[in-house]
Scaffold this motif. Structure first.
Motif, mmCIF file in Angstrom:
data_model
loop_
_atom_site.group_PDB
_atom_site.id
_atom_site.type_symbol
_atom_site.label_atom_id
_atom_site.label_comp_id
_atom_site.label_asym_id
_atom_site.label_seq_id
_atom_site.Cartn_x
_atom_site.Cartn_y
_atom_site.Cartn_z
ATOM 1 N N LEU A 131 16.254 2.232 -15.298
ATOM 2 C CA LEU A 131 15.801 3.608 -15.152
ATOM 3 C C LEU A 131 16.705 4.479 -16.012
ATOM 4 O O LEU A 131 17.920 4.553 -15.775
ATOM 5 C CB LEU A 131 15.860 4.068 -13.696
ATOM 6 C CG LEU A 131 15.562 5.555 -13.442
ATOM 7 C CD1 LEU A 131 14.173 5.936 -13.955
ATOM 8 C CD2 LEU A 131 15.692 5.886 -11.959
ATOM 9 N N LEU A 157 13.184 8.827 -16.064
ATOM 10 C CA LEU A 157 13.007 9.948 -15.137
ATOM 11 C C LEU A 157 12.868 11.224 -15.950
ATOM 12 O O LEU A 157 13.783 11.631 -16.667
ATOM 13 C CB LEU A 157 14.204 10.037 -14.191
ATOM 14 C CG LEU A 157 14.182 11.135 -13.123
ATOM 15 C CD1 LEU A 157 12.876 11.146 -12.351
ATOM 16 C CD2 LEU A 157 15.356 10.958 -12.167
ATOM 17 N N LEU A 162 8.541 9.513 -12.656
ATOM 18 C CA LEU A 162 8.987 8.256 -13.240
ATOM 19 C C LEU A 162 7.951 7.811 -14.257
ATOM 20 O O LEU A 162 6.820 7.482 -13.896
ATOM 21 C CB LEU A 162 9.151 7.179 -12.163
ATOM 22 C CG LEU A 162 10.233 7.398 -11.104
ATOM 23 C CD1 LEU A 162 10.136 6.305 -10.038
ATOM 24 C CD2 LEU A 162 11.617 7.416 -11.731
#
Length: 524
Positions: A370, A422, A276
């Motif tokens: 994300l 990611l 991450l």
């Protein structure tokens, strides 16, 4: 008549013996060539996820293109299947001044696919100023000079362990014959075990054996790479016999394929690690405590065992796969502790003031994004992202998942309009720990600025002393664990599946690299 009959019988028996001897010889030769079934075809068909969009040195070979490049092109320095550095097109190398100058002694009697000799001039050509690697990675290289036909000198502005950089198949040695008289690219010309034959865009690439190869010639006559973007479709193609081999097998298919008769699964820990990437330039990730809270919240063992079905190794924040140089085996990593994660958010001022389960601060909800790519890692990253989403909800963080193509992600990066991305890999080739540059202030992918970190990275990459390198890289690993510019989730396993006819395949830790040395086919 009787005498004539006996004479004819003797002649027939003699021919039979000679024929049998010839057959025995053919069987031995056939076995040596991998054609165990006699006249079986030695054309290997490989299923890939993406096509080769570029063959020239001015562009990075992205995605699965590098598996194809590794058959056509070769590098000065190579790695074995366990990432030990070894000879490539260079037989030896040395530095007279601790890394500012590197001298490579080249193999003789090597020819390119067009018949021209491999020599020092071709190395100078391949690492000219227009090459991608000089523009993007080897900026410290000031000059590349041919000392004689088989000796090349690289002069750098600062010391660096250059041989490790030159193992990457994305910046190999190319023959000048790949250009026409006007400097336009014509076709791939390398020194590798296979020659380029044809390419049908987004469908297939055909390579044939290089009969003049300087090393051990391939047992295969031809390799055809079929472009099959969908992972599930590649698996079906293997099961139905449409292809003989597939690369990047989805984790959820591994156990089922292992149980299928005639299919072999090859697994090996690789240099890639999923992580991450935080945008440390903006709230809430400009606070180290928030980044640490995520590290304590996520259970990387569950990611491996439940999401990835045991494929890979939990990282727990460890930046480097155990197969990498200087990966610290004694590094103290994170284990899930939700209470600790919540306490860190409380300490950072994020509280659930209205009881809705989502924390807030100064009237702003703890809502983060994300970003997940639609690319080749989507099959593993999408379910991983969903688990992270659920876990962060438990500590009071509302996570929104955005699945985008690479172009859209690049735009978000350039504007800084994201919370987390990611990722997998980045500046990871061979065993050398260049990946730390991804968090350096000068990196195009970094949204983290720390002078101490930058200094450590610079010092580590400017020494060729093994003991000093190890100390510096151990310090960097501890720094990443403490500061968490990124949280490392899973050390990836490379998974390749082959059909029953494929023999002699050995998987390599290097990714992306496809080792076809010793591979042959026994078709029924």
């Amino acid at each position: 008549m009787n005498r004539n009959f006996k004479f004819i019988l003797i002649i027939c028996m003699l021919f039979a013996v000679i024929g049998a001897s010839a057959c025995i010889g053919e069987d031995k030769e056939g076995t040596a060539q991998g054609a165990g079934s006699g006249g079986s075809s030695q054309e290997l068909v490989v299923g890939l996820g993406s096509d080769v969009s570029s063959w020239y040195l001015d562009t990075f070979a992205a995605g699965d293109a590098r598996f194809v490049w590794s058959q056509v092109y070769e590098t000065l320095v190579r790695l074995d299947s366990d990432l030990n550095i070894t000879q490539g097109l260079a037989e030896s190398w040395q530095t007279p001044d601790n890394g500012k100058t590197w001298i490579f002694h080249l193999r003789e009697n090597v020819t390119f696919h067009d018949g021209t000799p491999f020599d020092a001039d071709s190395v100078v050509f391949s690492y000219s100023n227009q090459s991608y690697v000089r523009q993007a990675v080897l900026k410290p290289v000031q000059s590349v000079e041919a000392i004689d036909n088989y000796t090349v000198k690289f002069v750098l502005a600062k010391p660096m362990p250059l041989p490790y950089y030159l193992t990457h198949v994305a910046w190999p040695v190319m023959g000048p014959g790949c250009l026409d008289s006007e400097g336009n690219f014509v076709k791939p010309v390398g020194t590798g075990p296979f020659k380029f034959e044809t390419q049908t865009k987004d469908q297939e690439i055909v390579l044939t054996r290089n009969e003049a190869y300087w090393g051990e010639k391939s047992l295969l006559d031809k390799v055809t790479f079929k472009v099959v973007p969908e992972a599930a479709t590649r698996v079906i193609a293997l099961e139905t016999g449409e292809v003989d081999m597939i690369i990047k097998v989805p984790e959820y298919d591994v156990k089922r394929l292992e149980a299928e008769e005639g299919i072999q699964i090859h697994r090996k820990l690789t240099t890639f690690t999923d992580f991450l990437q935080f945008n440390c330039d903006k709230s809430p990730f400009n606070d180290t405590r928030v980044r640490q809270s995520i590290a304590y919240a996520i259970d990387t063992e569950s990611l491996v065992n439940e999401v990835l079905e045991g494929i890979g190794e939990p990282a727990g924040g460890r930046p480097y796969s155990p197969v990498m140089m200087y990966s610290d085996p004694d590094l103290e990593t994170y284990t899930q502790d939700l209470d600790k994660a919540k306490a860190l958010l409380e300490e950072a001022g994020w509280k659930d003031s209205d009881g809705d389960g989502i924390r807030d601060k100064d009237g702003k909800s703890l809502h983060v994004t994300l970003v997940v790519s639609k690319g080749v890692w989507a099959a593993r990253h999408n379910p991983m992202a969903q688990v992270v989403q659920g876990t962060l909800r438990e500590i009071g963080m509302n996570l929104e998942i955005q699945v985008l193509d690479e172009g859209a992600i690049n735009k978000l990066e350039s504007t800084g309009d994201f919370g987390m991305i990611l990722r997998s890999g980045y500046f990871v080739w061979g065993p050398y720990p260049k990946h730390f540059f991804v968090h350096h202030s000068a990196s195009p992918y970094s949204h983290y600025h720390n002078e101490t970190y930058d200094q450590l990275v610079n010092e580590a990459d400017m020494t060729v002393d093994v003991q000093e390198q190890e100390e510096l890289y151990h310090s960097l690993q501890a720094f990443v664990i403490e500061e968490v510019p990124a949280y490392y989730l899973v050390h990836e396993e490379k998974v390749v599946a082959t059909g029953s006819s494929v023999k002699g395949y050995t998987i390599s830790s290097e990714d992306p690299w496809l080792n076809l040395s010793g591979v042959y086919l026994e078709r029924k």
